[in-house]
Structures are given as C-alpha cells and as structure tokens.
Design a protein around this motif. Structure first.
Motif, PDB file in Angstrom:
ATOM      1  N   VAL A   1       0.879  -1.173   0.000  1.00 41.87           N
ATOM      2  CA  VAL A   1       0.000   0.000   0.000  1.00 41.87           C
ATOM      3  C   VAL A   1       0.911   1.216   0.000  1.00 41.87           C
ATOM      4  O   VAL A   1       1.645   1.445   0.958  1.00 41.87           O
ATOM      5  CB  VAL A   1      -0.935   0.023   1.229  1.00 41.87           C
ATOM      6  CG1 VAL A   1      -1.815   1.258   1.212  1.00 41.87           C
ATOM      7  CG2 VAL A   1      -1.771  -1.244   1.285  1.00 41.87           C
ATOM      8  N   ASP A   2       0.890   1.966  -1.091  1.00 41.13           N
ATOM      9  CA  ASP A   2       1.766   3.124  -1.249  1.00 41.13           C
ATOM     10  C   ASP A   2       0.916   4.385  -1.149  1.00 41.13           C
ATOM     11  O   ASP A   2       0.025   4.606  -1.958  1.00 41.13           O
ATOM     12  CB  ASP A   2       2.463   3.038  -2.603  1.00 41.13           C
ATOM     13  CG  ASP A   2       3.579   4.055  -2.763  1.00 41.13           C
ATOM     14  OD1 ASP A   2       3.995   4.649  -1.746  1.00 41.13           O
ATOM     15  OD2 ASP A   2       4.036   4.251  -3.896  1.00 41.13           O
ATOM     16  N   HIS A   3       1.178   5.195  -0.132  1.00 37.40           N
ATOM     17  CA  HIS A   3       0.412   6.422   0.084  1.00 37.40           C
ATOM     18  C   HIS A   3       1.277   7.649  -0.153  1.00 37.40           C
ATOM     19  O   HIS A   3       2.473   7.629   0.089  1.00 37.40           O
ATOM     20  CB  HIS A   3      -0.123   6.489   1.518  1.00 37.40           C
ATOM     21  CG  HIS A   3      -1.212   5.530   1.802  1.00 37.40           C
ATOM     22  ND1 HIS A   3      -2.495   5.672   1.336  1.00 37.40           N
ATOM     23  CD2 HIS A   3      -1.217   4.380   2.512  1.00 37.40           C
ATOM     24  CE1 HIS A   3      -3.236   4.671   1.750  1.00 37.40           C
ATOM     25  NE2 HIS A   3      -2.475   3.859   2.468  1.00 37.40           N
ATOM     26  N   VAL A   4       0.633   8.697  -0.592  1.00 36.48           N
ATOM     27  CA  VAL A   4       1.276   9.990  -0.752  1.00 36.48           C
ATOM     28  C   VAL A   4       0.508  10.985   0.095  1.00 36.48           C
ATOM     29  O   VAL A   4      -0.720  11.001   0.085  1.00 36.48           O
ATOM     30  CB  VAL A   4       1.252  10.447  -2.229  1.00 36.48           C
ATOM     31  CG1 VAL A   4       1.796  11.847  -2.367  1.00 36.48           C
ATOM     32  CG2 VAL A   4       2.032   9.477  -3.089  1.00 36.48           C
ATOM     33  N   ALA A   5       1.223  11.805   0.835  1.00 39.52           N
ATOM     34  CA  ALA A   5       0.578  12.837   1.641  1.00 39.52           C
ATOM     35  C   ALA A   5       1.507  14.027   1.749  1.00 39.52           C
ATOM     36  O   ALA A   5       2.732  13.878   1.736  1.00 39.52           O
ATOM     37  CB  ALA A   5       0.237  12.299   3.024  1.00 39.52           C
ATOM     38  N   SER A   6       0.944  15.190   1.851  1.00 41.72           N
ATOM     39  CA  SER A   6       1.724  16.420   2.027  1.00 41.72           C
ATOM     40  C   SER A   6       1.342  17.058   3.341  1.00 41.72           C
ATOM     41  O   SER A   6       0.168  17.084   3.711  1.00 41.72           O
ATOM     42  CB  SER A   6       1.441  17.408   0.889  1.00 41.72           C
ATOM     43  OG  SER A   6       1.879  16.886  -0.329  1.00 41.72           O
ATOM     44  N   VAL A   7       2.322  17.563   4.031  1.00 41.67           N
ATOM     45  CA  VAL A   7       2.061  18.297   5.266  1.00 41.67           C
ATOM     46  C   VAL A   7       2.062  19.781   4.956  1.00 41.67           C
ATOM     47  O   VAL A   7       2.503  20.215   3.894  1.00 41.67           O
ATOM     48  CB  VAL A   7       3.116  17.969   6.351  1.00 41.67           C
ATOM     49  CG1 VAL A   7       3.061  16.496   6.704  1.00 41.67           C
ATOM     50  CG2 VAL A   7       4.505  18.365   5.907  1.00 41.67           C
ATOM     51  N   SER A   8       1.575  20.580   5.885  1.00 42.25           N
ATOM     52  CA  SER A   8       1.569  22.031   5.697  1.00 42.25           C
ATOM     53  C   SER A   8       1.952  22.712   7.001  1.00 42.25           C
ATOM     54  O   SER A   8       2.103  22.067   8.037  1.00 42.25           O
ATOM     55  CB  SER A   8       0.184  22.498   5.228  1.00 42.25           C
ATOM     56  OG  SER A   8      -0.799  22.138   6.175  1.00 42.25           O
ATOM     57  N   ASN A   9       2.097  24.006   6.937  1.00 43.18           N
ATOM     58  CA  ASN A   9       2.439  24.833   8.100  1.00 43.18           C
ATOM     59  C   ASN A   9       3.676  24.311   8.823  1.00 43.18           C
ATOM     60  O   ASN A   9       3.664  24.108  10.033  1.00 43.18           O
ATOM     61  CB  ASN A   9       1.255  24.928   9.076  1.00 43.18           C
ATOM     62  CG  ASN A   9       0.049  25.587   8.438  1.00 43.18           C
ATOM     63  OD1 ASN A   9       0.212  26.470   7.599  1.00 43.18           O
ATOM     64  ND2 ASN A   9      -1.133  25.151   8.803  1.00 43.18           N
ATOM     65  N   ILE A  10       4.743  24.109   8.072  1.00 42.36           N
ATOM     66  CA  ILE A  10       5.991  23.644   8.669  1.00 42.36           C
ATOM     67  C   ILE A  10       6.672  24.812   9.379  1.00 42.36           C
ATOM     68  O   ILE A  10       6.802  25.894   8.820  1.00 42.36           O
ATOM     69  CB  ILE A  10       6.934  23.070   7.594  1.00 42.36           C
ATOM     70  CG1 ILE A  10       6.272  21.884   6.895  1.00 42.36           C
ATOM     71  CG2 ILE A  10       8.268  22.668   8.202  1.00 42.36           C
ATOM     72  CD1 ILE A  10       7.038  21.364   5.713  1.00 42.36           C
TER      73      ILE A  10
END
Length: 97
Positions: free
Chosen positions: A61-70
């Motif tokens: 299971v390959d997921h992609v996610a982006s974080v914000s407010n670093i």
C-alpha cells in the motif's frame, strides 16, 4: 527469499535482493524500486533441498501525503549549526499513488 509479485501466490514473481542466511530477518528494498504490476511482497523459506511453495505475503500500500504549516525555530545560535523542533500540520487525508 524475498520477491515482488502481482498477487499473493507469486504471479509474475520478481526476486528482490540476496538470498538470506538463517537468522537474517530483514532486508532493504531500494528507493526508486519500480512498483509496476506488483501488489505484494512475498517471503519464502528455503532449505538446501527445496523452497517453500506457499509464501507469507504483505500487500503493498503506497500512500502519498503532504504536510503544511511547517515551522522550525532554529535555537542553535552558531552560524554553521541548526537545532530545534520541526513541527507541521498533518494532512487531512492520505491519497493513494
């Protein structure tokens, strides 16, 4: 023996890495390994005489996610060093790639 395969029983098996010795219980899957048609990681045991016919498998299971407010407040005052806590906001959901 570690293989990638298109199903949990070994369809279109592709060998990954070296054959491991007794007592070795981990291996490395290289970055940028092409997923292609593979949906499972298979692990076979083997002896000098025979290889296991039914592997243990794990579905990929390959997921992609982006974080914000670093944020990263640099608390190390030296010009050539950094130090402090990195914080971010978690993604609202994970998307499959």
């Amino acid at each position: 023996v570690i293989d990638l395969a298109a199903d949990q029983v070994g369809l279109m098996r592709s060998h990954v890495g070296d054959i491991m010795s007794l007592g070795i219980n981990d291996t490395h899957l290289n970055s940028e390994t092409k997923l292609e048609q593979f949906t499972n990681i298979l692990v076979y045991t083997r002896s000098y005489l025979v290889e296991q016919t039914t592997p243990v498998y794990l579905q990929i299971v390959d997921h992609v996610a982006s974080v914000s407010n670093i944020t990263f407040p640099d608390y190390d005052l030296d010009l050539t060093d950094i130090g402090g806590s990195v914080q971010w906001q978690e993604p609202s959901s994970l998307g499959s790639s």
